[in-house]
Motif scaffolding. Structure first.
Motif, PDB file in Angstrom:
ATOM      1  N   ASN A 142      -2.270  -0.802   8.795  1.00 15.85           N
ATOM      2  CA  ASN A 142      -2.689  -1.674   8.752  1.00 15.85           C
ATOM      3  C   ASN A 142      -2.541  -3.282   7.557  1.00 15.85           C
ATOM      4  O   ASN A 142      -2.502  -4.257   7.622  1.00 15.85           O
ATOM      5  CB  ASN A 142      -4.345  -1.618   8.626  1.00 15.85           C
ATOM      6  CG  ASN A 142      -5.325  -1.073  10.035  1.00 15.85           C
ATOM      7  OD1 ASN A 142      -4.161  -1.349  10.981  1.00 15.85           O
ATOM      8  ND2 ASN A 142      -5.816  -0.483   9.449  1.00 15.85           N
ATOM      9  N   SER A 143      -1.216  -2.070   7.145  1.00 14.92           N
ATOM     10  CA  SER A 143      -0.346  -2.963   5.951  1.00 14.92           C
ATOM     11  C   SER A 143       0.741  -3.122   6.248  1.00 14.92           C
ATOM     12  O   SER A 143       1.061  -3.044   7.202  1.00 14.92           O
ATOM     13  CB  SER A 143      -0.155  -2.603   4.334  1.00 14.92           C
ATOM     14  OG  SER A 143       0.070  -2.592   2.979  1.00 14.92           O
ATOM     15  N   VAL A 144       1.395  -4.455   5.634  1.00 13.32           N
ATOM     16  CA  VAL A 144       2.126  -5.551   6.350  1.00 13.32           C
ATOM     17  C   VAL A 144       3.459  -4.457   5.108  1.00 13.32           C
ATOM     18  O   VAL A 144       4.632  -4.126   5.532  1.00 13.32           O
ATOM     19  CB  VAL A 144       2.572  -6.247   5.328  1.00 13.32           C
ATOM     20  CG1 VAL A 144       3.573  -7.633   5.958  1.00 13.32           C
ATOM     21  CG2 VAL A 144       1.490  -7.595   6.469  1.00 13.32           C
ATOM     22  N   GLN A 145       2.789  -3.764   4.100  1.00 12.06           N
ATOM     23  CA  GLN A 145       4.230  -3.309   2.969  1.00 12.06           C
ATOM     24  C   GLN A 145       3.493  -2.349   2.326  1.00 12.06           C
ATOM     25  O   GLN A 145       2.427  -2.074   1.595  1.00 12.06           O
ATOM     26  CB  GLN A 145       4.493  -4.230   1.971  1.00 12.06           C
ATOM     27  CG  GLN A 145       5.190  -5.132   2.186  1.00 12.06           C
ATOM     28  CD  GLN A 145       5.638  -5.945   0.910  1.00 12.06           C
ATOM     29  OE1 GLN A 145       4.644  -6.663   0.376  1.00 12.06           O
ATOM     30  NE2 GLN A 145       7.098  -6.436   0.660  1.00 12.06           N
ATOM     31  N   GLY A 146       3.522  -1.252   3.746  1.00  6.90           N
ATOM     32  CA  GLY A 146       2.746   0.534   3.576  1.00  6.90           C
ATOM     33  C   GLY A 146       3.230   1.181   3.624  1.00  6.90           C
ATOM     34  O   GLY A 146       4.898   1.661   4.460  1.00  6.90           O
ATOM     35  N   LYS A 147       3.482   2.538   3.368  1.00  6.66           N
ATOM     36  CA  LYS A 147       4.218   3.595   3.293  1.00  6.66           C
ATOM     37  C   LYS A 147       3.068   5.022   3.455  1.00  6.66           C
ATOM     38  O   LYS A 147       2.114   4.835   1.845  1.00  6.66           O
ATOM     39  CB  LYS A 147       5.252   3.672   1.836  1.00  6.66           C
ATOM     40  CG  LYS A 147       5.965   4.920   2.510  1.00  6.66           C
ATOM     41  CD  LYS A 147       7.469   4.641   1.359  1.00  6.66           C
ATOM     42  CE  LYS A 147       8.586   6.048   0.922  1.00  6.66           C
ATOM     43  NZ  LYS A 147       9.541   5.572   0.246  1.00  6.66           N
ATOM     44  N   LEU A 170       0.477  -0.784  -0.243  1.00  7.79           N
ATOM     45  CA  LEU A 170      -0.205   0.359   0.077  1.00  7.79           C
ATOM     46  C   LEU A 170       1.226   1.305  -0.036  1.00  7.79           C
ATOM     47  O   LEU A 170       1.864   1.731   0.785  1.00  7.79           O
ATOM     48  CB  LEU A 170      -0.387  -0.609   1.004  1.00  7.79           C
ATOM     49  CG  LEU A 170      -1.698   0.892   1.623  1.00  7.79           C
ATOM     50  CD1 LEU A 170      -3.039   0.606   0.146  1.00  7.79           C
ATOM     51  CD2 LEU A 170      -3.124   0.745   2.825  1.00  7.79           C
ATOM     52  N   LEU A 171       0.276   2.357  -1.133  1.00 12.75           N
ATOM     53  CA  LEU A 171       1.782   3.382  -1.225  1.00 12.75           C
ATOM     54  C   LEU A 171      -0.015   4.421  -1.415  1.00 12.75           C
ATOM     55  O   LEU A 171      -1.157   4.188  -2.776  1.00 12.75           O
ATOM     56  CB  LEU A 171       2.022   3.601  -2.335  1.00 12.75           C
ATOM     57  CG  LEU A 171       3.289   4.282  -2.644  1.00 12.75           C
ATOM     58  CD1 LEU A 171       4.222   5.090  -1.929  1.00 12.75           C
ATOM     59  CD2 LEU A 171       4.217   4.557  -4.015  1.00 12.75           C
ATOM     60  N   LEU A 172       0.579   5.455  -0.120  1.00 14.41           N
ATOM     61  CA  LEU A 172      -0.702   6.263  -0.085  1.00 14.41           C
ATOM     62  C   LEU A 172       0.175   7.477  -0.503  1.00 14.41           C
ATOM     63  O   LEU A 172       0.919   8.038   0.674  1.00 14.41           O
ATOM     64  CB  LEU A 172      -1.644   6.290   0.873  1.00 14.41           C
ATOM     65  CG  LEU A 172      -2.497   5.423   0.974  1.00 14.41           C
ATOM     66  CD1 LEU A 172      -3.049   5.918   2.333  1.00 14.41           C
ATOM     67  CD2 LEU A 172      -2.718   4.899   0.347  1.00 14.41           C
ATOM     68  N   PHE A 173      -0.513   8.031  -1.789  1.00 13.58           N
ATOM     69  CA  PHE A 173       0.702   9.815  -1.221  1.00 13.58           C
ATOM     70  C   PHE A 173      -0.935  10.713  -1.286  1.00 13.58           C
ATOM     71  O   PHE A 173      -1.497  10.996  -1.426  1.00 13.58           O
ATOM     72  CB  PHE A 173       0.447   9.888  -3.276  1.00 13.58           C
ATOM     73  CG  PHE A 173       1.498   9.734  -4.107  1.00 13.58           C
ATOM     74  CD1 PHE A 173       3.217   9.970  -3.636  1.00 13.58           C
ATOM     75  CD2 PHE A 173       1.638   8.209  -4.169  1.00 13.58           C
ATOM     76  CE1 PHE A 173       4.051   9.202  -4.130  1.00 13.58           C
ATOM     77  CE2 PHE A 173       2.733   7.502  -4.845  1.00 13.58           C
ATOM     78  CZ  PHE A 173       3.746   8.180  -5.302  1.00 13.58           C
ATOM     79  N   VAL A 174      -0.764  11.558  -0.182  1.00  7.76           N
ATOM     80  CA  VAL A 174      -1.659  12.653   0.503  1.00  7.76           C
ATOM     81  C   VAL A 174      -1.053  13.884   0.736  1.00  7.76           C
ATOM     82  O   VAL A 174       0.527  14.158   0.505  1.00  7.76           O
ATOM     83  CB  VAL A 174      -1.923  11.829   2.551  1.00  7.76           C
ATOM     84  CG1 VAL A 174      -2.617  13.008   2.434  1.00  7.76           C
ATOM     85  CG2 VAL A 174      -1.628  10.588   2.666  1.00  7.76           C
ATOM     86  N   GLN A 175      -1.869  14.709   0.662  1.00  6.20           N
ATOM     87  CA  GLN A 175      -2.111  15.860   0.114  1.00  6.20           C
ATOM     88  C   GLN A 175      -1.822  16.871   1.620  1.00  6.20           C
ATOM     89  O   GLN A 175      -1.481  16.730   2.528  1.00  6.20           O
ATOM     90  CB  GLN A 175      -2.625  17.260  -0.813  1.00  6.20           C
ATOM     91  CG  GLN A 175      -4.201  17.178   0.596  1.00  6.20           C
ATOM     92  CD  GLN A 175      -5.830  18.003  -0.207  1.00  6.20           C
ATOM     93  OE1 GLN A 175      -4.992  19.279  -0.367  1.00  6.20           O
ATOM     94  NE2 GLN A 175      -6.719  17.709  -0.374  1.00  6.20           N
TER      95      GLN A 175
END
Length: 325
Positions: A290-295, A266-271
């Motif tokens: 909540n993700s094992v591989q989250g950023k 999971l990769l989340l780009f946020v303002q």
């Protein structure tokens, strides 16, 4: 009883301003009606003229007996399926800057849901289930069976349903300021009746013209800006998009308890600062946690991050994909 001469004079003096007022009101009402009729008729002719100037892009796939437009660019080994935010008038063009950054390394597939871009409109209810099913059918028609799902805004919420429904197809999820279901967003009413009136009457076109092209200051080439202007006039407030608004509250409600699978990268780009919803960043941090591989990557830009931060999105995405491998 007959009025005295002086009383008749007074009465005439009183009636004169009243007549002037009534005549003025009548003239004003006539002018308003003529104005509205002129705007309505002009809008019909201008719509036909604009339609002739719209240049086709992408290709059509058959979904539910209708044509759904998709744009494919790049020949990389891995495929990205790119989904738009609510009301994006032409996703295939709106994502152009980001597509140009990603396509040298990936195969990028932009899906334009019904009511968006060059896709047909539909009267089928715009529930999350219907939207997800239609997008999946488009991907299936292209014989793509493994891909990264990348979604802007409300498509991020729809993606919760998507990745849980088709877990064996989605290898990672990337959010571009993706929407998150919260109690705040349930029960919000939008005056769709007034928006329909704006579109049908032609007043929407008039308002758009007076406010100027919203893409004018963005780093698109002139031809793309012009096509986006034409497609804004073609697609804004169409009945399919407005039905999506009418279903928005229930769609958010349905996503309240949904989460991304723990093992899905999971990769989340946020303002950096969202003024519409408090705790915007912390809500995304919770998803990543909540993700094992989250950023999570914060970007100093508006909600349409891909308009001004395409290079940063592409660079961070490539790095992330190398890390999870």
């Amino acid at each position: 009883m007959r009025l005295k001469p002086e009383e008749e004079v007074i009465k005439k003096r009183m009636n004169k301003p009243l007549k002037i007022i009534l005549i003025s009101l009548g003239a004003l009402a006539t002018a308003i009606v003529l104005f509205l009729v002129t705007v309505f008729v002009a809008n019909i002719f201008l719509n036909k003229s604009d339609q002739a100037k719209i240049k086709p892009y992408g290709q059509s796939v058959s979904v539910d007996g209708k044509n759904m437009n998709v744009l494919i660019q790049g020949k990389g080994e891995e495929t990205i399926v790119l989904l738009p935010g609510y009301g994006t008038v032409a996703p295939g063009l709106d994502f152009k800057l980001l597509i140009d950054e990603l396509s040298p390394f990936y195969k990028v597939v932009v899906v334009e849901p019904f009511g968006y871009g060059l896709s047909d409109r539909t009267e089928k209810e715009r529930t999350t289930e219907n939207i997800v099913s239609e997008i999946h059918e488009a991907v299936k028609q292209l014989n793509i069976d493994r891909y990264i799902l990348m979604a802007h805004s409300i498509s991020g919420m729809y993606s919760l349903n998507y990745v849980n429904k088709y877990p064996n197809e989605v290898s990672a999820f990337v959010g571009i300021d993706n929407s998150i279901a919260t109690e705040d967003r349930i029960g919000v009413k939008v005056p769709t009746g007034k928006l329909k009136l704006l579109r049908k009457s032609g007043l929407g076109r008039l308002l758009f013209k007076s406010s100027g092209n919203p893409y004018a200051e963005l780093p698109f080439d002139d031809e793309t800006k012009e096509q986006l202007r034409l497609l804004t006039l073609r697609n804004t407030y169409n009945y399919t998009n407005l039905n999506e608004v009418e279903n928005m509250s229930s769609n958010y409600k349905g996503a309240l308890n949904s989460t991304f699978p723990k093992d899905l990268p999971l990769l989340l780009f946020v303002q950096g600062d969202d003024t519409l919803l408090k705790d915007w960043i912390s809500l995304h941090e919770e998803q990543v946690k909540n993700s094992v591989q989250g950023k999570l990557v914060k970007l100093d830009a508006g909600h349409y991050l891909h308009h001004t931060k395409s290079k940063e999105i592409a660079e961070n995405f490539k790095t992330f994909m190398e890390e999870i491998k």
